[in-house]
Design a protein around this motif. Structure first.
Motif, PDB file in Angstrom:
ATOM      1  N   CYS A 140      61.093  46.517  38.929  1.00 18.32           N
ATOM      2  CA  CYS A 140      62.423  45.962  39.148  1.00 18.32           C
ATOM      3  C   CYS A 140      63.302  46.266  37.937  1.00 18.32           C
ATOM      4  O   CYS A 140      62.941  45.925  36.817  1.00 18.32           O
ATOM      5  CB  CYS A 140      62.340  44.460  39.383  1.00 18.32           C
ATOM      6  SG  CYS A 140      63.959  43.678  39.423  1.00 18.32           S
ATOM      7  N   CYS A 182      64.412  42.565  36.204  1.00 15.60           N
ATOM      8  CA  CYS A 182      63.498  41.654  35.498  1.00 15.60           C
ATOM      9  C   CYS A 182      62.214  42.341  35.056  1.00 15.60           C
ATOM     10  O   CYS A 182      61.319  41.706  34.514  1.00 15.60           O
ATOM     11  CB  CYS A 182      63.175  40.444  36.381  1.00 15.60           C
ATOM     12  SG  CYS A 182      62.138  40.840  37.794  1.00 15.60           S
ATOM     13  N   CYS A 193      63.867  41.992  45.119  1.00 15.34           N
ATOM     14  CA  CYS A 193      62.815  41.625  44.158  1.00 15.34           C
ATOM     15  C   CYS A 193      62.364  40.187  44.442  1.00 15.34           C
ATOM     16  O   CYS A 193      63.184  39.271  44.519  1.00 15.34           O
ATOM     17  CB  CYS A 193      63.330  41.746  42.730  1.00 15.34           C
ATOM     18  SG  CYS A 193      62.163  41.117  41.506  1.00 15.34           S
ATOM     19  N   CYS A 235      63.200  37.940  40.921  1.00 14.59           N
ATOM     20  CA  CYS A 235      64.552  37.620  40.436  1.00 14.59           C
ATOM     21  C   CYS A 235      65.634  37.798  41.495  1.00 14.59           C
ATOM     22  O   CYS A 235      66.797  37.475  41.259  1.00 14.59           O
ATOM     23  CB  CYS A 235      64.884  38.468  39.211  1.00 14.59           C
ATOM     24  SG  CYS A 235      65.257  40.184  39.603  1.00 14.59           S
ATOM     25  N   HIS A 277      66.759  40.646  42.712  1.00 11.84           N
ATOM     26  CA  HIS A 277      67.539  41.883  42.572  1.00 11.84           C
ATOM     27  C   HIS A 277      67.523  42.640  43.908  1.00 11.84           C
ATOM     28  O   HIS A 277      66.479  42.806  44.517  1.00 11.84           O
ATOM     29  CB  HIS A 277      66.949  42.762  41.465  1.00 11.84           C
ATOM     30  CG  HIS A 277      67.553  44.124  41.381  1.00 11.84           C
ATOM     31  ND1 HIS A 277      68.777  44.346  40.794  1.00 11.84           N
ATOM     32  CD2 HIS A 277      67.123  45.332  41.839  1.00 11.84           C
ATOM     33  CE1 HIS A 277      69.065  45.644  40.888  1.00 11.84           C
ATOM     34  NE2 HIS A 277      68.081  46.255  41.508  1.00 11.84           N
TER      35      HIS A 277
HETATM   36 ZN   LIG Z   1      63.392  41.472  39.596  1.00 16.13          ZN
END
Ligand SMILES: [Zn+2]
Length: 307
Positions: A28, A31, A47, A50, A52
């Motif tokens: 990712c 993170c 993700c 986090c 994303h």
């Molecule tokens: Zn992430």
């Protein structure tokens, strides 16, 4: 002159190449979590740690929105390179390379199918085809998708993911802004809803036309959305731009968007918008029957009290 001279060579940096096989794990960028590729596909490329949002291809986007299968239209339309344009390389060579790389003939897929049971016309843009840029073919395909919706009394979703108008087609690409906006005005007069989904990135002529014309404008988290790039704006107004400028959250705060929705909830949120606009009632006969049944029971109970 130095007292000491370094005789030995510096230590070689470790081999930068990862030993993990390509495509099995994904890191990712937000993170740095290492995610198993299959898990990432299951979470619609969001993700799991986090949140994303990785970029989706147009086909993946359609898969995420439609219930099952969909019917694609106008797959064969291709640009004719009307200006015989050449920049660092000829435009027709760019087209050929993108066609070979993506399997698409231009930067959008248009299709109809069901979204939580509601028959819908969707246009999803493909960023890996010359930056998702809008040329004559993109304009024509999206316009036809809207006209198809008017003919079939369907709502419309356009998922934008684009660098803007395709400069290799000159002013012809800019004309697509007016053309699509005109089709959306006809959709509006027909009383059909249009949900615009803005993903990372949505810029240039796409933002300046149909991406901002939705009855509801929904963005994905942290998507870059703007017209001109931040560097150009800074040079023009000679001011430093605020933190988070041109990201979804900033635009929502300043009234440019209606909502920011996590991709995993996008389909349900859009179908709720369509329900609100009076679509999909036929898809919920069970709910209506239950409501009618409950009303009947109360009437019977009241009758019983009276006697
Ligand atoms: Zn992430």
């Amino acid at each position: 002159m130095a007292w000491f001279k370094k005789q030995r060579k510096p230590i070689e940096p470790p081999d930068k190449q990862s030993r993990v096989p390509e495509g099995l794990w994904v890191k990712c960028p937000s993170c740095t979590q290492i995610i198993y590729n299959k898990d990432l596909v299951a979470s619609l490329s969001v993700c799991t740690k986090c949140g994303h949002h990785f970029r989706l291809s147009a086909a993946e986007r359609l898969r995420a929105l439609f219930d099952a299968d969909w019917r694609e239209f106008d797959h064969g339309l291709t640009s004719t390179d009307p200006l015989k344009f050449t920049d660092t390389k000829p435009y027709h060579k760019r087209l050929d390379a993108s066609i070979a790389a993506t399997g698409l003939n231009d930067a959008v897929i248009t299709a109809t199918g069901r979204v939580n049971g509601i028959e819908t016309s969707i246009a999803a843009m493909e960023y890996s085809f010359i930056g998702g840029s809008m040329g004559v073919v993109v304009g024509e395909k999206i316009t036809r998708a809207i006209e198809r919706a008017i003919a079939g009394r369907m709502p419309v979703i356009i998922v934008s993911c684009s660098g803007g108008a395709r400069m290799m087609e000159g002013s012809l690409s800019l004309m697509q802004m007016a053309k699509i906006s005109g089709a959306l005005a006809r959709l509006d007069r027909a009383g059909l809803p249009y949900v615009s989904v803005l993903t990372d990135p949505t810029t240039g002529g796409v933002t300046a036309s149909f991406a901002m014309l939705g009855d509801v404008n929904i963005a994905e988290p942290k998507a870059l959305i703007g017209f001109a790039g931040p560097r150009v704006i800074e040079q023009t107004i000679r001011q430093t731009l605020p933190e988070g400028f041109q990201r979804s959250e900033f635009l929502l705060e300043h009234g440019m968007l209606d909502a920011i929705v996590d991709r995993r909830e996008m389909k349900d949120v859009i179908s709720r918008v369509f329900h609100f606009a009076g679509f999909g009632e036929a898809a919920r006969p069970a709910a209506r029957a239950a409501a009618a049944g409950a009303a009947g029971e109360t009437a019977a109970a009241e009758a019983a009290v009276e006697t």
